[in-house]
Design an enzyme around this catalytic site. Structure first.
Site, PDB file in Angstrom:
ATOM      1  NE  ARG A   1    -124.606  28.630 -81.892  1.00 35.10           N
ATOM      2  CZ  ARG A   1    -125.498  27.670 -81.689  1.00 35.10           C
ATOM      3  NH1 ARG A   1    -126.422  27.451 -82.555  1.00 35.10           N
ATOM      4  NH2 ARG A   1    -125.474  26.948 -80.609  1.00 35.10           N
TER       5      ARG A   1
ATOM      6  CE  LYS B   1    -120.778   7.863 -76.622  1.00 35.86           C
ATOM      7  NZ  LYS B   1    -120.552   8.625 -75.395  1.00 35.86           N
TER       8      LYS B   1
ATOM      9  CG  HIS C   1    -112.733   8.482 -75.252  1.00 35.66           C
ATOM     10  ND1 HIS C   1    -114.088   8.492 -75.143  1.00 35.66           N
ATOM     11  CD2 HIS C   1    -112.267   8.309 -73.997  1.00 35.66           C
ATOM     12  CE1 HIS C   1    -114.443   8.332 -73.888  1.00 35.66           C
ATOM     13  NE2 HIS C   1    -113.353   8.225 -73.160  1.00 35.66           N
TER      14      HIS C   1
ATOM     15  CG  ASP D   1    -123.094   7.858 -72.325  1.00 36.52           C
ATOM     16  OD1 ASP D   1    -122.767   8.676 -73.204  1.00 36.52           O
ATOM     17  OD2 ASP D   1    -122.586   7.854 -71.176  1.00 36.52           O
TER      18      ASP D   1
ATOM     19  CG  HIS E   1    -117.000   4.015 -74.811  1.00 34.68           C
ATOM     20  ND1 HIS E   1    -116.435   4.670 -75.876  1.00 34.68           N
ATOM     21  CD2 HIS E   1    -117.585   4.981 -74.060  1.00 34.68           C
ATOM     22  CE1 HIS E   1    -116.672   5.978 -75.768  1.00 34.68           C
ATOM     23  NE2 HIS E   1    -117.370   6.188 -74.677  1.00 34.68           N
TER      24      HIS E   1
ATOM     25  CE  LYS F   1    -122.547   8.534 -66.891  1.00 26.94           C
ATOM     26  NZ  LYS F   1    -121.281   9.022 -67.421  1.00 26.94           N
TER      27      LYS F   1
HETATM   28  C1  BG6 Z   1    -118.215   9.138 -72.697  1.00 21.82           C
HETATM   29  C2  BG6 Z   1    -119.595   9.071 -72.103  1.00 21.82           C
HETATM   30  O1  BG6 Z   1    -118.224   8.650 -74.000  1.00 21.82           O
HETATM   31  O2  BG6 Z   1    -117.323   8.366 -71.914  1.00 21.82           O
HETATM   32  C3  BG6 Z   1    -119.587   9.554 -70.662  1.00 21.82           C
HETATM   33  O3  BG6 Z   1    -120.480   9.874 -72.859  1.00 21.82           O
HETATM   34  C4  BG6 Z   1    -118.560   8.798 -69.863  1.00 21.82           C
HETATM   35  O4  BG6 Z   1    -120.865   9.418 -70.049  1.00 21.82           O
HETATM   36  C5  BG6 Z   1    -117.195   8.814 -70.575  1.00 21.82           C
HETATM   37  O5  BG6 Z   1    -118.445   9.426 -68.596  1.00 21.82           O
HETATM   38  C6  BG6 Z   1    -116.211   7.905 -69.867  1.00 21.82           C
HETATM   39  O6  BG6 Z   1    -114.942   8.105 -70.416  1.00 21.82           O
HETATM   40  P1  BG6 Z   1    -113.629   7.815 -69.561  1.00 21.82           P
HETATM   41  O7  BG6 Z   1    -112.516   7.984 -70.525  1.00 21.82           O
HETATM   42  O8  BG6 Z   1    -113.631   8.806 -68.442  1.00 21.82           O
HETATM   43  O9  BG6 Z   1    -113.779   6.424 -69.068  1.00 21.82           O
END
Ligand code: BG6
Length: 488
Positions: free
Chosen positions: A51, A148, A178, A235, A240, A335
């Site tokens: 933007r 996501k 990822h 999340d 994942h 976390k």
């Molecule tokens: C993300 C989450 O998809 O993955 C985050 O939204 C998380 O909250 C992250 O911290 C963790 O990814 P990685 O690759 O650091 O394990």
């Protein structure tokens, strides 16, 4: 053996949300590394769109700053070559401004491959795709990458999938998770399907249980707004962690190709035993970190007065099929835990009978631990004789398959997940991306948990920042006579 780098054809890579965090932290560094390794041709073009009103030069300067900040082995000559490939265009998803400009840019000098990456908030996925379609940027060959979260429940995921389906074919949608680009996750498939050794043991008869841990040491740092509406279940688990279960539990696909792999993963998602209402309290534990002397708590980190959002989840999951019935999968993620550590641990059954007397020590269960991060690698713990005199004494030692060391490549740099996945988009390989059906199957399983929590007034169990999660999560394992592996 040197790493094999197969150069790709020139492409246009359009990043919507080009000034955002994902572009700066992950996408630009990923593309930079691929250019450094000569995988990306110099006439590839990256078109950032956002933007802000920025000139091409001003955006290139911002990109350079991002690389300096997020590329540990930053090289200014390579970076200078890289930013030359970048162009910028101002777009506004609401008004539609700028999309025809974007179209002009790509059409003027098109590359053989076109990919569009939506590195924007989820509420923009559908409107931006529609604008792209209207402006003629999405052609029948364009690949569209979405991050996501795909929806926040089944209904919203279905709605998003349906809106995307109106503007682009499923075979051109790349839904990124990822975790699937992480080296060890891909190695899990190599290990399972490239070795005859494990397959006969990979089932309920030989595996006692599987533990999947994705522990983070960081809190929600600055992402409180997003996170409080999401929580750990949406999340991390919905995407994942369920993907990790799929790869661990799936049947061997007939080929390593998108249809075959995704079909097998889908079957696993559909085999997950539903968790709802009454049973939840015992097998699904949610927690929220609280501060201590040195550490801040979730409410402080997210700048909230109160919240029942979970920053930790532990659960016991059953994959209800012939291969896995009776072998639980224990999952936990959180976390602000003791350490950053992600692993899949496959714990084998006890030996049926010990021939050794008590002085020899106990025979421990074999554990195949696949460590995603940090220190990627795979170890198989074995019981061996403690070397030297003293009679028969047992000790447990790991067979270490840490990649760089075992391949004699100490200097091996493992590519970030985004490098691999972005190149897969350019190569047109969807194997490591989620299908719309998978996303919907995952929400089908997750939704009843969310609904049960919503109807329940119990607060998440508090746990100390820097600890291992709530006591109740330990009890979940203890009740079954098992224990979590250490977070370290
Ligand atoms: C993300 C989450 O998809 O993955 C985050 O939204 C998380 O909250 C992250 O911290 C963790 O990814 P990685 O690759 O650091 O394990």
């Amino acid at each position: 053996m040197a790493a094999r780098i197969v150069p790709v054809e020139p492409f246009d890579f359009i990043v919507l949300g080009g000034t955002g965090d994902l572009a700066r932290r992950k996408l630009l560094p990923a593309l930079y590394h691929r250019m450094r390794d000569a995988q990306i041709p110099d006439d590839a073009r990256i078109i950032a769109a956002a933007r802000s009103s920025l000139t091409r030069k001003a955006y290139q300067t911002q990109a350079m700053e991002a690389l300096k900040e997020f590329v540990p082995d930053f090289d200014k000559d390579i970076a200078a070559r890289f930013v030359k490939c970048i162009d910028y265009v101002r777009v506004d998803a609401e008004s539609g401004d700028g999309f025809s400009e974007l179209k002009k840019k790509v059409e003027k000098d098109p590359r053989p491959i076109r990919a569009v990456y939506l590195a924007v908030g989820p509420s923009f996925f559908a409107p931006i795709s529609e604008q792209l379609k209207k402006a003629g940027v999405l052609t029948s060959k364009t690949r569209l990458v979405v991050e996501k979260p795909i929806g926040h429940d089944l209904e919203s995921a279905k709605e998003l999938n349906a809106r995307l389906a109106k503007v682009i074919a499923e075979r051109n949608i790349y839904r990124i998770d990822h975790y699937l680009g992480k080296e060890t996750v891909q190695n899990l498939m190599a290990l399972r399907f490239g070795n005859a050794l494990f397959e006969p043991l990979w089932n309920r008869y030989h595996i006692d249980h599987v533990q999947i841990t994705v522990a983070e040491s960081v809190g929600v740092e600055g992402r409180g707004g997003y996170y409080d509406k999401s929580g750990a279940l949406r999340d991390m688990v919905q995407n994942h962690i369920l993907q990790l279960i799929c790869l661990t539990a799936m049947e061997p696909p007939s080929h390593f190709d998108p249809n075959a792999v995704r079909e097998e993963k889908l079957k696993v998602l559909r085999s997950l035993e539903p968790l709802r209402n009454g049973s939840l309290g015992d097998v699904v534990i949610r927690g929220q970190y609280r501060g201590g002397k040195a550490e801040s708590g979730y409410l402080e980190d997210a700048a909230l007065e109160e919240s029942s959002t979970e920053t930790f989840v532990a659960m016991k999951v059953e994959v209800a099929n012939w291969r896995w019935s009776g072998t639980p999968f224990y999952l936990r993620t959180g976390k602000k835990l003791r350490a950053r550590m992600s692993e899949i641990a496959v714990v084998f059954k006890d030996t049926p009978h010990s021939i050794f007397d008590e002085d020899a020590g106990s025979v421990r269960q074999n554990v195949l631990a696949m460590r995603l991060q940090p220190d990627e690698g795979i170890t198989l713990s074995m019981n061996i004789k403690d070397p030297g005199p003293g009679g028969m004494r047992l000790t447990s030692a790991p067979l270490d398959m840490t990649f760089a060391e075992s391949l004699g490549r100490d200097d091996l740099r493992l590519p970030d997940a985004y490098e691999r996945l972005v190149m897969d988009v350019i190569r047109g390989d969807q194997t490591l991306f989620m299908s719309g059906d998978e996303v919907e199957a995952a929400w089908t399983w997750v939704d009843p948990i969310i609904e049960t929590w919503a109807a329940n007034t119990d607060a998440p169990h508090p746990y100390d920042a820097g600890g291992s999660g709530p006591e109740e999560a330990l009890a979940l394992m203890h009740r079954d006579g098992r224990r979590w592996r250490d977070i370290e």
